[in-house]
Design a protein around this motif. Sequence first.
Motif, PDB file in Angstrom:
ATOM      1  N   ASP A   1      76.614  -5.419 -35.982  1.00  0.00           N
ATOM      2  CA  ASP A   1      76.541  -3.965 -36.134  1.00  0.00           C
ATOM      3  C   ASP A   1      77.301  -3.303 -34.995  1.00  0.00           C
ATOM      4  O   ASP A   1      77.274  -3.768 -33.844  1.00  0.00           O
TER       5      ASP A   1
ATOM      6  N   VAL B   1      79.409  -9.328 -29.926  1.00  0.00           N
ATOM      7  CA  VAL B   1      79.371 -10.158 -31.132  1.00  0.00           C
ATOM      8  C   VAL B   1      78.830 -11.564 -30.862  1.00  0.00           C
ATOM      9  O   VAL B   1      78.229 -12.178 -31.732  1.00  0.00           O
TER      10      VAL B   1
ATOM     11  N   VAL C   1      80.487  -1.865 -38.569  1.00  0.00           N
ATOM     12  CA  VAL C   1      80.408  -3.321 -38.435  1.00  0.00           C
ATOM     13  C   VAL C   1      81.677  -3.795 -37.748  1.00  0.00           C
ATOM     14  O   VAL C   1      82.792  -3.386 -38.110  1.00  0.00           O
ATOM     15  N   LEU C   2      81.513  -4.648 -36.758  1.00  0.00           N
ATOM     16  CA  LEU C   2      82.627  -5.217 -36.003  1.00  0.00           C
ATOM     17  C   LEU C   2      82.726  -6.700 -36.342  1.00  0.00           C
ATOM     18  O   LEU C   2      81.749  -7.442 -36.214  1.00  0.00           O
ATOM     19  N   THR C   3      83.905  -7.135 -36.794  1.00  0.00           N
ATOM     20  CA  THR C   3      84.149  -8.545 -37.093  1.00  0.00           C
ATOM     21  C   THR C   3      85.214  -9.073 -36.143  1.00  0.00           C
ATOM     22  O   THR C   3      86.268  -8.458 -35.991  1.00  0.00           O
TER      23      THR C   3
ATOM     24  N   SER D   1      84.282 -17.017 -35.837  1.00  0.00           N
ATOM     25  CA  SER D   1      84.280 -15.787 -36.628  1.00  0.00           C
ATOM     26  C   SER D   1      82.842 -15.304 -36.750  1.00  0.00           C
ATOM     27  O   SER D   1      81.959 -16.065 -37.162  1.00  0.00           O
ATOM     28  N   ARG D   2      82.633 -14.051 -36.359  1.00  0.00           N
ATOM     29  CA  ARG D   2      81.285 -13.510 -36.417  1.00  0.00           C
ATOM     30  C   ARG D   2      81.364 -11.992 -36.526  1.00  0.00           C
ATOM     31  O   ARG D   2      82.360 -11.386 -36.145  1.00  0.00           O
ATOM     32  N   LYS D   3      80.307 -11.393 -37.043  1.00  0.00           N
ATOM     33  CA  LYS D   3      80.262  -9.937 -37.149  1.00  0.00           C
ATOM     34  C   LYS D   3      78.956  -9.418 -36.583  1.00  0.00           C
ATOM     35  O   LYS D   3      77.964 -10.152 -36.478  1.00  0.00           O
TER      36      LYS D   3
ATOM     37  N   SER E   1      87.420 -12.599 -35.077  1.00  0.00           N
ATOM     38  CA  SER E   1      87.819 -13.959 -35.443  1.00  0.00           C
ATOM     39  C   SER E   1      88.866 -14.451 -34.453  1.00  0.00           C
ATOM     40  O   SER E   1      89.805 -13.725 -34.119  1.00  0.00           O
TER      41      SER E   1
ATOM     42  N   ARG F   1      88.622   1.202 -42.445  1.00  0.00           N
ATOM     43  CA  ARG F   1      88.751  -0.032 -41.668  1.00  0.00           C
ATOM     44  C   ARG F   1      89.892   0.120 -40.678  1.00  0.00           C
ATOM     45  O   ARG F   1      90.931   0.683 -40.997  1.00  0.00           O
TER      46      ARG F   1
END
Length: 214
Positions: free
Chosen positions: A179, A14, A159-161, A175-177, A163, A107
Amino acid sequence: MTTVETRTTLRSLVFDSDDDTALIEQMTSNLPRRGLTEGTRGARLPRTALRLLESRILATAVSLLDEDPGPLFAKGLGALQEVMDEARATRADPGRRVVATIQDPYRIPVRRSAYVALLVENQESARVDFDLEVVFAMGHTSISLQHGAVDFIDCDAGVLTVSLSLAGATPPLLSRKADFPVHWEVRPPIRIPLPEQGPEERVRSRPQRRPYGT
């Protein structure tokens, strides 16, 4: 697009283009007005002294991003009913391999809590608490199981988020996301924990006996 095939980390997936310095600068810019005193427990340090320590504290917190997302994802899958059912079936028949398929988007949220302790003469003077939140938002997924354990995961769209926050504070420091397609041979396989069956479930799961002489 990133594919999980071998051991990797949340950081490389990420935040791959940012080094520690860039991440710490971003975290510093998102600190609350009072700085890290918002996240401390125990004795308070003078603000000037705490400011000098902030970069070291944040550098330690960044190491939370070095966790491998694969086991987090596989264990999260283990909480899904479709996967638990197939894990139970393969435990009952150890030579059997099955593929559980999840058709609908889903999720998997994961939260980790950690802290950085400030020591003065080997005594804890203050503590800064952090929350790491990881969310896997996935599409159609196939999970191969044998002996009650996941040994392969295939998902083309995800999608991987990630934080990282001071505990109980908003906004997050990072905080970022990204693929997160997954084509992963799980080595070693991750065993799925199964809840103990109730009496009625145990009765239903017993093999049916054929009448004598038939």
